[in-house]
Design an enzyme around this catalytic site. Structure first.
Site, PDB file in Angstrom:
ATOM      1  CB  SER A   1      34.287  90.788 -48.185  1.00 56.77           C
ATOM      2  OG  SER A   1      35.120  91.585 -48.990  1.00 56.77           O
TER       3      SER A   1
ATOM      4  CE  LYS B   1      36.722  88.810 -51.372  1.00 54.26           C
ATOM      5  NZ  LYS B   1      36.246  90.106 -50.841  1.00 54.26           N
TER       6      LYS B   1
ATOM      7  CB  SER C   1      38.381  89.407 -47.229  1.00 55.85           C
ATOM      8  OG  SER C   1      37.103  89.753 -47.685  1.00 55.85           O
TER       9      SER C   1
ATOM     10  CE  LYS D   1      35.053  86.712 -46.995  1.00 53.22           C
ATOM     11  NZ  LYS D   1      35.609  87.775 -46.137  1.00 53.22           N
TER      12      LYS D   1
END
Length: 359
Positions: free
Chosen positions: A142, A145, A199, A304
């Protein structure tokens, strides 16, 4: 590109010995005196009593484990104790990440990091402060993202536009669950918010679907942006990171983080500790997947997290340590809290290096 070993669950062989019955006191019910239970007489022609298993409960664990089972006998609850012998478990096939399969777990470092890959960069002058396997492309989960958010923001689409979650947003790659139901309606801003902060995979999917050219156009834009930023080891195939074919090196991700930091919305959404968003009249509460953003001793400006089995635990973030702005990247870490623990180890190391009067 990569082959992975799937984990298998170790099996337990249970050998039961004959049950030993013991009475269990009936619970007092309204209208029934304590210690007395009405017993319904069996109908003529039927068995005198019926034995029904209620629920098993383990009361002790050892090599000879005693299991307590509650049964109904003549309308009364009774306990049956059975001894189980735990046989030797079958050999477990170890679930390996791409980094492990490449032998990166054999690389030692002075900080004894739990991440197979680490890269730390001074944000102001691009000086490399620490690196470990930083040039090897690995699945990034993720962390993807972060690029998804950058594409959405740079496209200058209407952040107030309401988007509907559809069947097309369901994860058919890893079959993960989602709190966003099919038919949920949410603004593009809220979808971006929970994609970066929590997420949320369906949110990331919906953002790509509602881009000019659809998902294919969105993925093309992601790869074009990677080329523009000089992320030569990077490749994207989806907007969520569920695919292990989304790969990048730690050096590439540091470039992405430095560039994405220039977008105030990405900084805000990725570092909010928690938020409540409106999903078509239904309020939903979300928390950040990185608990460090809520810690008062951390100053984090962008972050992130990511995880799939092939990628291990991943973390990218911008933070300030003793006045120095740095970009940290940790990939393929083992253990749920290991990536944040590695960030702590790195911070203490950088603090020790930072001498008074030195820049």
């Amino acid at each position: 590109m990569y082959k992975f070993v799937l984990g298998a669950i170790a099996s337990l062989l249970l050998v039961f010995t004959p049950p030993v019955e013991a009475k269990v006191k009936a619970k007092t019910k309204a209208g029934v005196s304590a210690g007395k239970v009405k017993v319904k007489k069996p109908a003529a022609g039927k068995a005198r009593f019926k034995r029904r298993e209620i629920a098993p409960r383990v009361v002790a664990e050892s090599r000879n484990t005693m299991v307590r089972r509650t049964v109904m006998v003549r309308g009364k609850r009774k306990a049956v104790y059975q001894r189980v012998i735990v046989a030797a478990a079958l050999p477990e096939r170890i679930r390996q990440s791409a980094g492990d399969r490449a032998g990166l777990n054999q690389t030692s470092d002075p900080l004894d990091l739990k991440s197979n890959v680490a890269f730390v960069l001074d944000q102001n002058n691009a000086e490399v402060l620490f690196e470990k396997n930083a040039n090897i492309a690995l699945p990034i989960a993720s962390i993807t993202k972060l690029m998804t958010g950058l594409i959405v923001v740079e496209a200058q689409q209407d952040m107030g536009e309401v988007i509907t979650i559809t069947d097309d947003d369901v994860d058919h790659e890893k079959f993960t669950s989602s709190r966003l139901r099919i038919g949920s309606r949410m603004t593009r801003a809220n979808l971006l918010h929970i994609a970066l902060m929590s997420s949320e995979n369906r949110a990331a999917s919906a953002l790509a679907r509602n881009y000019p050219g659809g998902v294919a156009g969105f993925v093309e834009a992601m790869n074009a942006k990677a080329r523009q930023l000089g992320m030569n080891d990077t490749r994207y195939v989806d907007s969520s990171g569920l695919s292990s074919r989304n790969v990048a090196s730690a050096r590439d991700l540091a470039k992405l983080a430095m560039f994405a930091y220039n977008q105030p919305l990405l900084r805000q959404y990725s570092t909010d500790p928690k938020s409540t968003v409106d999903a078509g009249g239904r309020l939903m509460h979300y928390n950040n997947t990185n608990y460090l953003v809520a810690m008062p001793d951390w100053d984090i400006g962008l972050q992130k997290t990511g995880f799939i089995n092939e990628a291990g635990r991943c973390l990218v973030m911008q933070t300030v340590i003793q006045g120095r702005a740095v970009i940290m990247v940790f990939l393929d870490s083992k253990g749920k809290q290991s990536r944040t623990a590695d960030a702590g180890r790195m911070r203490r190391w950088l603090e020790a290096l930072r001498q008074p009067g030195l820049s």
